[in-house]
Design an enzyme around this catalytic site. Structure first.
Site, short mmCIF file in Angstrom:
data_model
loop_
_atom_site.label_atom_id
_atom_site.label_comp_id
_atom_site.label_asym_id
_atom_site.label_seq_id
_atom_site.Cartn_x
_atom_site.Cartn_y
_atom_site.Cartn_z
N ASP A 92 0.86 -1.18 0.00
CA ASP A 92 0.00 0.00 0.00
C ASP A 92 0.90 1.23 0.00
O ASP A 92 2.12 1.14 0.03
CB ASP A 92 -0.97 -0.04 1.18
CG ASP A 92 -0.27 -0.04 2.52
OD1 ASP A 92 0.95 0.20 2.57
OD2 ASP A 92 -0.94 -0.30 3.53
N CYS A 309 -6.69 -28.43 11.64
CA CYS A 309 -7.89 -29.29 11.57
C CYS A 309 -7.52 -30.76 11.38
O CYS A 309 -8.30 -31.64 11.74
CB CYS A 309 -8.80 -28.83 10.44
SG CYS A 309 -9.53 -27.21 10.76
N HIS A 335 -5.04 -21.95 9.82
CA HIS A 335 -6.39 -22.37 9.45
C HIS A 335 -7.15 -21.24 8.74
O HIS A 335 -7.76 -21.44 7.69
CB HIS A 335 -7.19 -22.81 10.67
CG HIS A 335 -8.65 -22.95 10.36
ND1 HIS A 335 -9.17 -24.06 9.72
CD2 HIS A 335 -9.70 -22.09 10.51
CE1 HIS A 335 -10.46 -23.89 9.52
NE2 HIS A 335 -10.81 -22.71 9.99
#
Lengths: 375, 375
Positions: A92, A309, A335
């Protein structure tokens, strides 16, 4: 060096599935860029970031100009080498953080003078300096310096702010050294005024950029207005250039923006939430700090292939959070980034198959269901 | 289920290169066990820990009994499944942390009553309960409950403390349920008194254990006395059982203890130092927070194959530390654990080749050189 290019491979309504090519590698769109504020995606190695499926990362010019300094990064081989990320990087302009983080900001026609939030040192950020810094960082995609218009703003305030940003955009274009494989993106402003957004897009396309960002949204205007302004802006933007909705956002916001023709996104939400014990799933967010997970042997999301997971129970993730273990941040950030990348892949597949509307409906329906019931 | 066994494959003076086999996998010795206090090696995934070369990890009974609780871990499949570490786990008895962390400790013949440092709840740790907890955790190697004798201590104090530990050791042996592939280790005490150490070893070998730890060292007695007490103790221990020097230590201490016949070690130093910006190298420790590294494009240690040394400059590691990035802890912990494992591999190779004395001399010479000169 491969030149910068963007091709659209499929459309579904206003939505597009595309592919960007840069001198540092390509990425499929719709694309989500993980945020590597200070030259590192928090709690992730670059290998991990790549393994989630991300093809491009974002870094913050404001943070890097203050520490370690743009010229310092240049001496060390540029940002990509510095942070060991081989793919493309978008930076940016620094303007947004100057307004949100720095002290004693003075904005004028020439640029913005501010004091560092780290040590109080005075700095001046002009359109030319913003481009120079991003050149020193060796950013693949450089963003113009703009003023993120406050919300709410009167039409006169939004117009004055947008027109200043457009003058700065022209100065950025003049200061930018075109190099094969690199790109410069303009940023549309105009607050919540459709006429001003149109004027901004006209000004930017007149100058001519490799891509176009939509700035000044997700600033408190609410989802309806954000979607409306997004649709009105993308409708005016050139077809063949990538469109980037800055700082967005929540998964549902991304789904709706993709349906309205946006190609690129960035947001701290998956990384910041991960450090706060919050996980994204198909069925909405899950706060793993909650005691309901303490005895739960089930995985966070049995449909997810990420390390958090695959290897662990909700009970263990809950334990790590309670024990303030760094591994909690590592696993939940992984995750969440994986989940965001899975979302982008699904959106792309839905566009390619011409079933985006059905995907949208199903997405919101699933999200509204909430987490699986406690055991 | 493979039974627990220990075989000695090579000797060099008092030093041994061996191999332990357990029901959960084997490991070569000399072995360093990374510390996973609360069921996680801080800032590392289990895959990462294994990739450094570690074959066994240590976890703290005290922390796990308080949070999430031993029976809770048992319901979730035991510690190895809980933390997704497939290899063997050694747990301490909890006694050391009761004395160093807990509040309002009352020690008696039966055991020690204390208040949790987390919530003030009262707990009682007896030899039988320490064994029961470690059984619930499904620890591969269980340690007896002992009292770590304070330093300094009079001979009378050290004798009384050691004899209490020996009575507790006998109760632990009686309470322990032998299972194929699992082991119970005794702990020798006796302060800095050689006669008491001999009495302790005689008591332990009379009871009979699968392995023997040396406790109550590295408590402020200094390196000379630690080495002397280590040598005097290993000289009396059974040849065919593994010997574990608890809580040690600095690399140089490990080298000297291996030369005196120790097979196993644990210490928080590599992980804690990693979180504090300190790295271990052949040439001593390097404090990457120091400004001398800010411009240094060289790797931390060009002889190291860890991710921190392969991918990044000292300047970047320094930057991550200054910016409080979690990635700094992740990379430096990985480096330090890898460095400790490399040290153990080198010690083992030196023993197998009969050149340990030369390795020792070279090790201390290199360490004394200090870090490479600044650019």
């Amino acid at each position: 060096m491969t030149g910068f290019s963007f091709t659209i491979e499929a459309r579904d309504g206003a939505a597009r599935a595309g592919r960007a090519r840069t001198g540092h590698g390509g990425f499929a769109t719709p694309a989500f860029m993980p945020v590597g504020t200070a030259g590192a995606v928090k709690a992730m190695t670059p290998d991990g970031v790549a393994a989630t499926g991300a093809g491009i990362v974002l870094a913050n010019t404001y943070h890097l100009m203050l520490r370690p300094g743009a010229e310092q990064v240049a001496r060390l081989g540029g940002l990509r080498r510095f942070m060991a990320w081989p793919g493309p990087v978008l930076t940016d302009s620094g303007g947004y953080q100057v307004m949100s983080l720095a002290k004693l900001r003075v904005l004028g026609e020439d640029g913005v003078e501010f004091q560092s939030h780290l040590d109080g040192a005075r700095h001046m950020l002009t359109p030319e300096r913003a481009i120079e810094i991003q050149h020193a960082l060796d950013s693949t995609i450089t963003m113009v310096l703009d003023e993120c218009t406050a919300f709410p703003a009167t039409e006169a305030e939004a117009a004055a702010s947008m027109r200043l940003s457009m003058r700065w955009a022209a100065r950025c274009k003049a200061a930018f050294a075109p190099r094969p494989g690199y790109a410069l993106f303009g940023i549309a402003q105009g607050g919540m005024y459709a006429d001003l957004r149109a004027e901004s897009v006209a000004a930017l396309t007149e100058i001519g950029f490799d891509g176009y960002a939509i700035g000044g949204l997700a600033v408190g205007e609410g989802p309806e207005l954000m979607r409306d302004m997004t649709a009105r802006t993308t409708a005016l933007l050139p077809e063949v250039a990538p469109r980037y909705l800055m700082g967005v956002g929540r998964p549902g916001d991304i789904v709706e923006a993709v349906a309205r023709g946006v190609d690129m996104f960035d947001c701290v939400l998956p990384t910041r939430s991960g450090r706060n014990g919050q996980a994204f799933t198909r069925r909405g967010t899950v706060n793993l700090r909650n005691a309901r997970h303490a005895d739960d042997p089930r995985p966070l999301d049995d449909a997810c292939a990420c390390p958090a997971c695959r290897g662990y129970s909700r009970a263990y993730l809950h334990h790590l959070i309670k024990a303030n273990e760094i591994l909690a941040s590592m696993l939940l950030t992984w995750h969440n980034l994986r989940w965001y990348q899975d979302l982008m892949r699904e959106l792309r597949a839905a566009i390619c198959d011409g079933r985006l509307a059905a995907y949208q409906a199903r997405f919101h329906e699933m999200e509204a269901q909430g987490d699986i019931a406690a055991l």
